[in-house]
Design a protein around this motif. Sequence first.
Motif, PDB file in Angstrom:
ATOM      1  N   ARG A  34       0.838  -1.213   0.000  1.00  0.00           N
ATOM      2  CA  ARG A  34       0.000   0.000   0.000  1.00  0.00           C
ATOM      3  C   ARG A  34       0.865   1.252   0.000  1.00  0.00           C
ATOM      4  O   ARG A  34       0.585   2.214  -0.728  1.00  0.00           O
ATOM      5  N   LEU A  35       1.932   1.260   0.796  1.00  0.00           N
ATOM      6  CA  LEU A  35       2.827   2.413   0.824  1.00  0.00           C
ATOM      7  C   LEU A  35       3.493   2.604  -0.531  1.00  0.00           C
ATOM      8  O   LEU A  35       3.666   3.732  -0.988  1.00  0.00           O
ATOM      9  N   SER A  36       3.824   1.509  -1.190  1.00  0.00           N
ATOM     10  CA  SER A  36       4.469   1.615  -2.504  1.00  0.00           C
ATOM     11  C   SER A  36       3.530   2.275  -3.516  1.00  0.00           C
ATOM     12  O   SER A  36       3.974   3.058  -4.356  1.00  0.00           O
ATOM     13  N   PHE A  43       6.830  -2.277  -4.456  1.00  0.00           N
ATOM     14  CA  PHE A  43       6.912  -2.656  -3.042  1.00  0.00           C
ATOM     15  C   PHE A  43       8.279  -3.234  -2.705  1.00  0.00           C
ATOM     16  O   PHE A  43       8.738  -3.139  -1.567  1.00  0.00           O
ATOM     17  N   GLN A  44       8.971  -3.797  -3.700  1.00  0.00           N
ATOM     18  CA  GLN A  44      10.324  -4.312  -3.454  1.00  0.00           C
ATOM     19  C   GLN A  44      11.261  -3.171  -3.061  1.00  0.00           C
ATOM     20  O   GLN A  44      12.186  -3.377  -2.263  1.00  0.00           O
ATOM     21  N   GLN A  45      11.006  -1.979  -3.612  1.00  0.00           N
ATOM     22  CA  GLN A  45      11.827  -0.824  -3.227  1.00  0.00           C
ATOM     23  C   GLN A  45      11.563  -0.445  -1.774  1.00  0.00           C
ATOM     24  O   GLN A  45      12.488  -0.106  -1.051  1.00  0.00           O
ATOM     25  N   ILE A  46      10.308  -0.516  -1.361  1.00  0.00           N
ATOM     26  CA  ILE A  46       9.990  -0.230   0.043  1.00  0.00           C
ATOM     27  C   ILE A  46      10.751  -1.201   0.941  1.00  0.00           C
ATOM     28  O   ILE A  46      11.324  -0.801   1.956  1.00  0.00           O
ATOM     29  N   LYS A  48      13.581  -2.662   0.314  1.00  0.00           N
ATOM     30  CA  LYS A  48      14.998  -2.286   0.302  1.00  0.00           C
ATOM     31  C   LYS A  48      15.240  -1.016   1.115  1.00  0.00           C
ATOM     32  O   LYS A  48      16.245  -0.909   1.813  1.00  0.00           O
ATOM     33  N   TYR A  49      14.318  -0.059   1.025  1.00  0.00           N
ATOM     34  CA  TYR A  49      14.451   1.158   1.831  1.00  0.00           C
ATOM     35  C   TYR A  49      14.424   0.809   3.313  1.00  0.00           C
ATOM     36  O   TYR A  49      15.258   1.289   4.094  1.00  0.00           O
ATOM     37  N   GLU A  50      13.470  -0.024   3.712  1.00  0.00           N
ATOM     38  CA  GLU A  50      13.317  -0.366   5.122  1.00  0.00           C
ATOM     39  C   GLU A  50      14.506  -1.162   5.644  1.00  0.00           C
ATOM     40  O   GLU A  50      14.847  -1.059   6.821  1.00  0.00           O
ATOM     41  N   LYS A  51      15.143  -1.956   4.801  1.00  0.00           N
ATOM     42  CA  LYS A  51      16.341  -2.700   5.200  1.00  0.00           C
ATOM     43  C   LYS A  51      17.576  -1.811   5.218  1.00  0.00           C
ATOM     44  O   LYS A  51      18.592  -2.175   5.793  1.00  0.00           O
ATOM     45  N   GLY A  52      17.484  -0.663   4.556  1.00  0.00           N
ATOM     46  CA  GLY A  52      18.633   0.232   4.459  1.00  0.00           C
ATOM     47  C   GLY A  52      19.580  -0.145   3.343  1.00  0.00           C
ATOM     48  O   GLY A  52      20.671   0.398   3.253  1.00  0.00           O
ATOM     49  N   SER A  53      19.160  -1.072   2.478  1.00  0.00           N
ATOM     50  CA  SER A  53      20.054  -1.496   1.395  1.00  0.00           C
ATOM     51  C   SER A  53      19.982  -0.562   0.187  1.00  0.00           C
ATOM     52  O   SER A  53      20.885  -0.571  -0.642  1.00  0.00           O
ATOM     53  N   ASN A  54      18.952   0.234   0.082  1.00  0.00           N
ATOM     54  CA  ASN A  54      18.812   1.266  -0.955  1.00  0.00           C
ATOM     55  C   ASN A  54      18.359   2.557  -0.303  1.00  0.00           C
ATOM     56  O   ASN A  54      17.723   2.537   0.752  1.00  0.00           O
ATOM     57  N   SER A  55      18.679   3.653  -0.957  1.00  0.00           N
ATOM     58  CA  SER A  55      18.188   4.940  -0.462  1.00  0.00           C
ATOM     59  C   SER A  55      17.185   5.503  -1.461  1.00  0.00           C
ATOM     60  O   SER A  55      17.362   5.366  -2.671  1.00  0.00           O
TER      61      SER A  55
END
Length: 81
Positions: A34-36, A43-46, A48-55
């Motif tokens: 939903r946030l994506s 949602f895969q970017q979300i 990665k953002y939450e894991k800190g692996s992508n900005s």
Amino acid sequence: MSNRGTTEDEKIFNHQLGRNIKYLRKQKGFTQERLSRVCDVKFQQIQKYEKGSNSPHPASLVKFALFFKISLDRLCSQNLI
């Protein structure tokens, strides 16, 4: 953007930002999917953002701040949680 080639400070920032996004998302009771949709990323970017692996791209940061109704500096704050 991937963490490849980033400085240690950038990695720490990405990790903290990811924790903040996850915290705010859960506070609203939203799924990553939903946030994506709200922020117009996959949602895969979300994940990665939450894991800190992508900005997030700066434009995405603005979308997150507007959606969560907080300032950019608060979204990126080390003291949010």
